[in-house]
Write an enzyme that holds these catalytic residues in place. Structure first.
Site: not given
Ligand code: SIN
Length: 357
Positions: A40, A120-121
């Site tokens: 992101t 971030t996942d």
């Protein structure tokens, strides 16, 4: 004449002092290499108000760096694009390339610290993998963002600046791989993403952050737990390990399915202290008897899985310690590339220092 000599000496001193200052600052300036992988932080949406309908892993590393005013005052920063993906699509092949590149950067003395920009996942998984395979003595810092780069209040530039400050900081050396998000510094082994959308989406649920990045500098408040493990070779092919999520009424059917897929190991995210419903335990015991390595982890977010029911020991199940299931899976895959012996794998889990958290 005397006046002229005096004036010339003042000029000579002034120039000597200037060039001296320049040389010292150039030589002492930390070099930070930013390896961009997507996420992101490199995401782009059609409008600045759009914070969910965006594509991750679109914007390149040069644009990311030029969106951070003042970054050049922290370090001599260079960027390199390793890949540009949504981190849900992370692969073993990219992990291997990343680990090899970080090793090479330090072996060739190309930088004093490395920042990895990442979605971030799966950031915590990549950080943990790098910790186990590179075990760097110099700072390696992962960061990302919860809002796309095109958002009005994008958090990426601030996180990237913080990460560069940590990577450039001598106190960050020897602390293993770190994650810097929302002003907090976390250890790779301890950190996890605890919120789907908030900017402060990361925490170390079994402890506190290692430190913080504040207006006046980088502050470490405690040392990470040291790992006794020697680095695993990142290039070794990693066997399949599946994670099964425990739930009331688990009848063991998915454990049997995992075996049919050829899993060499299973991480069972059990209830509480890694408890497993009876029918699922029977299926897992059968799998263990035929050579599949079973690790008990927990679906609870904090605390360690420690020895419990004596049947688990008799069945040869491994206590996963404080590793979250997704990290226990990574350690089990690396361990299985070294040995298939469950007792040796339990020692590997103990040596990772997670069991006692
Ligand atoms: C990703 O993990 O690549 C997308 C989500 C994010 O970075 O927050």
């Amino acid at each position: 004449m005397v006046w002229k000599i005096l004036w010339l000496s003042v000029l000579a001193f002034a120039f000597a002092d200037c060039s001296h200052t320049r040389t010292v600052s150039a030589a002492s300036r930390p070099r930070v290499l930013v390896l961009a992988t997507g996420g992101t932080i490199a995401g782009s949406a059609p409008s600045p108000s759009d914070i969910t309908g965006y594509r991750a892993g679109v914007i390149g590393v040069d644009a990311l760096l030029s969106a951070v005013p003042g970054i050049e005052s922290m370090a001599d920063v260079k960027g390199e694009q390793l890949c540009n993906i949504d981190s849900k699509d992370m692969t073993d092949e990219i992990w291997r390339r990343l680990a090899a590149r970080v090793r090479e950067i330090f072996a060739k003395d190309e930088a004093d610290g490395v920042v990895v920009t990442h979605g971030t996942d799966t950031m915590e998984e990549t950080a943990f993998f790098l910790g186990l395979t590179v075990k760097p003595q110099k700072p390696v810092v992962l960061t990302g963002a919860m809002l796309p780069a095109t958002a009005k209040n994008a958090d990426g530039p601030r996180n990237l600046l913080d990460a560069v400050r940590v990577a450039a900081s001598p106190e960050a050396a020897g602390k293993g791989v770190l994650v810097v998000m929302h002003g907090e510094i976390h250890a790779a082994r301890e950190v996890t993403k605890i919120h789907t959308t908030r900017l402060d989406a990361f925490a170390s649920p079994s402890s506190d952050p290692l430190g913080r990045v504040e207006a006046d500098g980088v502050r470490f408040e405690r040392e990470p737990r040291p790992s006794a493990l020697s680095p695993f070779p990142p290039e070794a092919p990693l066997p399949r390990v599946d994670i099964l999520y425990g739930h009331a009424g688990d009848d063991g059917a998915l454990a049997e399915a995992a075996l049919r897929t050829g899993a060499k190991g299973i991480v069972y995210a059990g209830m509480g202290n890694g408890s497993i419903p009876e029918q699922a335990e029977a299926a897992l015991a059968q799998a263990a008897a035929s050579g599949t390595v079973i690790v008990r982890a927990s679906r609870s977010n904090a605390g360690a899985v420690v020895p419990a029911a004596s049947s688990y020991m008799a069945e040869g199940f491994i206590d996963g310690g404080a590793l979250q299931p997704q990290k226990a899976r990574i350690l089990l895959r690396l361990a299985l590339a070294r040995t298939a012996n469950a007792k040796e794998i339990q020692q590997i889990f103990n040596a990772d220092a997670s069991a006692s958290l």
